[in-house]
Design a protein around this motif. Structure first.
Motif, short mmCIF file in Angstrom:
data_model
loop_
_atom_site.label_atom_id
_atom_site.label_comp_id
_atom_site.label_asym_id
_atom_site.label_seq_id
_atom_site.Cartn_x
_atom_site.Cartn_y
_atom_site.Cartn_z
N CYS A 55 0.90 -1.61 -0.02
CA CYS A 55 -0.19 -0.07 0.51
C CYS A 55 1.12 1.36 -0.37
CB CYS A 55 -0.99 -0.18 1.43
SG CYS A 55 -2.61 -1.21 1.27
N ALA A 56 1.49 1.34 0.73
CA ALA A 56 2.97 1.97 0.59
C ALA A 56 3.35 2.97 -0.69
CB ALA A 56 3.93 2.27 1.93
N MET A 57 3.14 2.15 -1.13
CA MET A 57 3.85 2.02 -2.56
C MET A 57 2.84 2.63 -3.99
SD MET A 57 6.94 -0.60 -3.05
CE MET A 57 6.09 -2.76 -2.69
N CYS A 58 1.90 2.40 -3.18
CA CYS A 58 0.75 2.28 -3.93
C CYS A 58 -0.08 3.51 -4.99
CB CYS A 58 -0.43 1.23 -4.05
SG CYS A 58 -1.78 1.31 -5.02
N ALA A 59 -0.10 4.60 -5.71
CA ALA A 59 -0.72 5.54 -6.04
C ALA A 59 -2.28 5.90 -5.77
CB ALA A 59 -0.15 5.87 -7.56
N MET A 60 -2.75 4.58 -5.52
CA MET A 60 -4.53 4.56 -6.02
C MET A 60 -4.72 4.45 -3.98
SD MET A 60 -5.71 5.09 -8.19
CE MET A 60 -3.55 5.99 -8.84
N ARG A 61 -3.51 4.54 -2.94
CA ARG A 61 -3.86 4.67 -1.54
C ARG A 61 -4.89 4.73 -1.15
NH1 ARG A 61 0.75 4.92 2.95
NH2 ARG A 61 -0.94 4.24 4.80
N SER A 62 -4.66 6.82 -1.30
CA SER A 62 -5.97 7.97 -1.30
C SER A 62 -6.94 7.40 -1.58
CB SER A 62 -5.05 9.16 -0.98
OG SER A 62 -5.19 9.32 -2.88
N ALA A 63 -6.95 6.63 -2.37
CA ALA A 63 -8.57 6.84 -3.23
C ALA A 63 -8.93 5.26 -2.75
CB ALA A 63 -8.47 6.33 -5.08
N CYS A 64 -8.11 4.39 -2.27
CA CYS A 64 -8.55 2.86 -1.52
C CYS A 64 -8.96 3.11 -0.26
CB CYS A 64 -7.23 2.12 -1.42
SG CYS A 64 -7.48 0.42 -0.76
N LEU A 65 -8.47 4.27 0.18
CA LEU A 65 -8.57 4.30 1.79
C LEU A 65 -9.95 5.00 2.18
CD1 LEU A 65 -8.43 4.24 5.02
CD2 LEU A 65 -6.26 6.40 4.78
N GLU A 66 -10.36 6.12 1.02
CA GLU A 66 -11.35 6.96 0.62
C GLU A 66 -12.46 5.70 0.61
OE1 GLU A 66 -13.72 10.39 -2.15
OE2 GLU A 66 -11.14 9.64 -1.64
N TYR A 67 -12.34 5.09 -0.01
CA TYR A 67 -13.68 3.60 -0.59
C TYR A 67 -14.23 3.43 0.25
CZ TYR A 67 -15.71 -0.03 -2.89
OH TYR A 67 -16.96 -0.82 -2.60
N ALA A 68 -13.00 2.58 1.05
CA ALA A 68 -13.04 1.98 2.39
C ALA A 68 -13.59 2.61 3.89
CB ALA A 68 -11.71 1.12 2.81
N LEU A 69 -13.62 3.79 3.84
CA LEU A 69 -14.32 4.44 4.92
C LEU A 69 -16.12 5.23 4.02
CD1 LEU A 69 -11.48 7.01 5.69
CD2 LEU A 69 -11.96 5.18 7.01
N ASN A 70 -16.11 5.65 2.88
CA ASN A 70 -16.81 5.72 2.30
C ASN A 70 -17.93 4.30 2.54
OD1 ASN A 70 -16.35 8.53 2.31
ND2 ASN A 70 -15.97 8.23 -0.12
N ASN A 71 -17.47 3.16 2.37
CA ASN A 71 -18.44 1.84 2.83
C ASN A 71 -18.13 1.34 3.38
OD1 ASN A 71 -19.20 2.27 -0.65
ND2 ASN A 71 -16.96 2.56 -1.28
N ASP A 72 -17.98 1.84 4.75
CA ASP A 72 -17.53 1.15 5.89
C ASP A 72 -16.94 -0.45 5.91
OD1 ASP A 72 -18.08 0.63 9.05
OD2 ASP A 72 -20.08 0.17 8.60
#
Length: 95
Positions: A55-72
């Motif tokens: 995850c630390a190397m992934c450019a999509m990390r913030s989108a992934c976290l946002e998705y996880a938080l928005n979708n519980d």
């Protein structure tokens, strides 16, 4: 849960109807799509260190976290955070 992280055909159609294509576009570029779900959904008590490293190397990390938080999302490593870390983030945001 996202089908990419599940065995094919295991997601109920109602879940697929609630996720739009644009919501999922980031996943095609995410590093987790190129690895295995075992890293991101480990057995209870197993280390999430390798998933967090990816995850630390992934450019999509913030989108992934946002998705996880928005979708519980309550299971697995999303956006570099474990279940407990995301729960703590939610609690801090509520205060």
């Amino acid at each position: 849960m996202i089908e990419r992280f599940s065995a094919p055909g295991t997601i109920l159609p109602m879940y697929l109807e609630t996720i739009t294509a644009s919501d999922m576009a980031w996943q095609e570029q995410a590093l987790c799509a190129q690895t295995g779900a075992d890293f991101f959904f480990p057995e209870p008590g197993s280390s999430v260190r390798e998933a967090k490293r990816i995850c630390a190397m992934c450019a999509m990390r913030s989108a992934c976290l946002e998705y996880a938080l928005n979708n519980d999302e309550r299971f697995g490593v999303w956006g570099g955070l474990s279940e407990k870390e995301r729960l703590g983030l939610r609690r801090r945001a509520q205060n």
